[in-house]
Design a protein around this motif. Structure first.
Motif, mmCIF file in Angstrom:
data_model
loop_
_atom_site.group_PDB
_atom_site.id
_atom_site.type_symbol
_atom_site.label_atom_id
_atom_site.label_comp_id
_atom_site.label_asym_id
_atom_site.label_seq_id
_atom_site.Cartn_x
_atom_site.Cartn_y
_atom_site.Cartn_z
ATOM 1 N N MET A 48 0.908 -1.196 -0.059
ATOM 2 C CA MET A 48 -0.189 -0.030 -0.109
ATOM 3 C C MET A 48 0.876 1.069 0.187
ATOM 4 S SD MET A 48 -3.165 1.052 2.674
ATOM 5 C CE MET A 48 -4.078 -0.305 2.141
ATOM 6 N N SER A 49 0.603 2.121 -0.707
ATOM 7 C CA SER A 49 1.324 3.452 -0.994
ATOM 8 C C SER A 49 0.871 4.465 0.140
ATOM 9 C CB SER A 49 1.385 3.970 -2.318
ATOM 10 O OG SER A 49 -0.083 4.559 -2.638
ATOM 11 N N SER A 50 1.754 5.607 0.255
ATOM 12 C CA SER A 50 1.538 6.656 1.040
ATOM 13 C C SER A 50 0.246 7.414 0.671
ATOM 14 C CB SER A 50 2.646 7.442 1.178
ATOM 15 O OG SER A 50 3.121 8.085 0.091
ATOM 16 N N ALA A 51 -0.072 7.149 -0.670
ATOM 17 C CA ALA A 51 -1.128 8.003 -1.189
ATOM 18 C C ALA A 51 -2.573 7.105 -0.944
ATOM 19 C CB ALA A 51 -1.007 8.133 -2.580
ATOM 20 N N PRO A 61 -5.703 5.856 0.955
ATOM 21 C CA PRO A 61 -6.657 6.042 2.424
ATOM 22 C C PRO A 61 -6.255 4.673 3.126
ATOM 23 C CG PRO A 61 -8.014 5.666 0.536
ATOM 24 C CD PRO A 61 -6.669 5.612 0.022
ATOM 25 N N ARG A 62 -6.212 5.082 4.541
ATOM 26 C CA ARG A 62 -6.011 4.011 5.392
ATOM 27 C C ARG A 62 -7.121 2.864 5.206
ATOM 28 N NH1 ARG A 62 -6.051 4.002 12.072
ATOM 29 N NH2 ARG A 62 -4.894 1.948 12.342
ATOM 30 N N GLY A 63 -6.504 1.567 5.047
ATOM 31 C CA GLY A 63 -7.325 0.611 5.020
ATOM 32 C C GLY A 63 -7.845 0.183 3.389
ATOM 33 N N ARG A 88 -10.561 8.665 -0.937
ATOM 34 C CA ARG A 88 -10.630 9.310 0.389
ATOM 35 C C ARG A 88 -11.457 8.439 1.152
ATOM 36 N NH1 ARG A 88 -14.824 12.892 1.396
ATOM 37 N NH2 ARG A 88 -16.130 13.019 -0.344
ATOM 38 N N LEU A 89 -11.445 8.512 2.557
ATOM 39 C CA LEU A 89 -12.256 8.054 3.328
ATOM 40 C C LEU A 89 -13.393 8.982 3.689
ATOM 41 C CD1 LEU A 89 -13.105 5.742 5.408
ATOM 42 C CD2 LEU A 89 -11.968 7.129 7.226
ATOM 43 N N ILE A 90 -14.661 8.774 3.451
ATOM 44 C CA ILE A 90 -15.788 9.469 3.526
ATOM 45 C C ILE A 90 -16.069 9.383 5.134
ATOM 46 C CG2 ILE A 90 -18.259 9.828 3.254
ATOM 47 C CD1 ILE A 90 -17.784 8.581 0.273
ATOM 48 N N GLU A 91 -15.837 10.599 5.882
ATOM 49 C CA GLU A 91 -16.304 10.592 7.248
ATOM 50 C C GLU A 91 -17.637 10.295 7.688
ATOM 51 O OE1 GLU A 91 -13.659 10.605 9.235
ATOM 52 O OE2 GLU A 91 -12.122 11.188 7.859
ATOM 53 N N TYR A 113 -15.567 4.666 1.393
ATOM 54 C CA TYR A 113 -14.426 5.388 0.484
ATOM 55 C C TYR A 113 -15.038 5.857 -0.471
ATOM 56 C CZ TYR A 113 -11.356 2.673 3.820
ATOM 57 O OH TYR A 113 -10.736 1.982 4.647
ATOM 58 N N GLU A 114 -14.473 7.014 -1.159
ATOM 59 C CA GLU A 114 -14.968 7.613 -2.313
ATOM 60 C C GLU A 114 -13.644 7.374 -3.275
ATOM 61 O OE1 GLU A 114 -15.225 11.726 -4.985
ATOM 62 O OE2 GLU A 114 -15.760 11.714 -2.739
#
Length: 340
Positions: free
Chosen positions: A1-4, A6-8, A33-36, A44-45
């Protein structure tokens, strides 16, 4: 998994699986991105720069306990797609945990706005608010008209003795999180057991049906009903009772649990029940029980959050005020049952 990433969510592996299972869905490398705002499963989107999708997976660290949720959510969305209930188009279910570390599914990204508070509705004005809440009720009635067998959901749940099992389940939840005296909570649980109504024929039940679990388009129509993780086959009036509860004014300033009924134009609970009864043809004479049960469930959920807060297991704002809400919910439950 790259640094770009989103977690998970490993975007490269996700794209590889999409290219394998659903070519040519993606047109290039993915970003996401993770949708809060999610309460349990992570949302995620994801985009390739042209199109967008939504990915759902279990929370980090709880893969095995919630792996079934992904298949369950995907199944109900797939079954309801094409009915009168607006849901996103499902694209892929992946139960292989090697891809991103957990089971997941991919569905259509639906443009729309969730309304989470009375303040948001107030900004729209009373006419729009009334229209949107009315459509919320109509869509619930439409959901409960869906024949589970016709859409492939026979066996989706265990509707026999549904209310009895629900009461037992939430009673166990209360026992597991009981850390202080809560006046009236046992009285409410016992009264619900004594007055348990006879359930109508089972339907698909959303399990958490309320305004902020749907998206509205620019014309104030419901674009999609979301968050099906608690869905099952059971008593449809449990959905209505929960909606009525969330449409009751709490009058608690700065409450971390918001209801929507304070907005001008919002139909009162009696109007919601009348609208549902007219559209569904169902007997709603026992709605006081179902609403009291909703108050009880939320009291138990909030007490569990409060208990974890006292153990230092919650992070974020507002958790310090959850505990004081529990007696309010208990009192509403008792009052509702007594007046019903």
């Amino acid at each position: 998994m790259s640094s770009a990433d989103p977690r998970g969510l490993d975007l490269e592996r996700l794209r590889a699986r999409l290219d394998q299972e659903r070519p040519p869905l993606t047109a290039g490398p993915l970003s996401g991105r993770l949708i809060e705002g999610g309460r349990s499963n992570l949302t995620y989107e994801v985009t390739d720069g042209i199109d967008r999708w939504v990915v759902r997976r279990p929370p980090l660290g709880h893969v095995l306990a919630t792996a079934h949720d992904m298949k369950r959510e995907h199944r109900v969305i797939q079954a309801l797609h094409g009915t009168a209930v607006p849901v996103p188009s499902p694209f892929l279910l992946c139960e292989d945990q090697e891809v991103i570390g957990a089971p997941f599914y991919v569905m259509e990204y639906v443009e729309g706005t969730p309304y989470r508070s009375a303040a948001q509705l107030a900004a729209l004005g009373p006419e729009r608010t009334r229209t949107m809440v009315t459509r919320l009720v109509d869509t619930l009635a439409d959901l409960h008209r869906v024949d589970p067998e016709e859409v492939g959901l026979a066996g989706f749940g265990h509707p026999q003795d549904f209310l009895e099992r629900q009461l037992r389940r939430w009673g166990k939840q209360l026992t597991a999180s009981r850390s202080r005296e809560l006046a009236g909570i046992d009285e409410l649980h016992e009264a619900l057991g004594r007055r348990r109504p006879h359930s109508p024929a089972p339907t698909v039940v959303h399990g958490d049906y309320r305004l902020d679990n749907v998206l509205f388009d620019d014309a104030d129509r419901i674009a999609a009903v979301l968050d099906w993780e608690m869905s099952t086959l059971g008593d449809p009036l449990t959905d209505l009772g929960l909606l009525v509860m969330y449409s009751t004014r709490l009058d608690l300033p700065e409450s971390p649990v918001s209801t929507t009924s304070g907005a001008p134009g919002h139909p009162d609970p009696a109007e919601l029940v009348e609208r549902y009864a007219a559209r569904s043809g169902r007997d709603t004479s026992q709605i006081a029980w179902y609403t009291a049960f909703a108050w009880f469930k939320l009291a138990v959920i909030l007490e569990g959050i409060h208990y974890r807060y006292t153990l230092g297991q919650t992070v974020g704002a507002g958790f310090d005020r959850i505990g004081e809400l529990v007696p309010v919910f208990i009192e509403h439950g008792l009052t509702t049952l007594q007046e019903g």
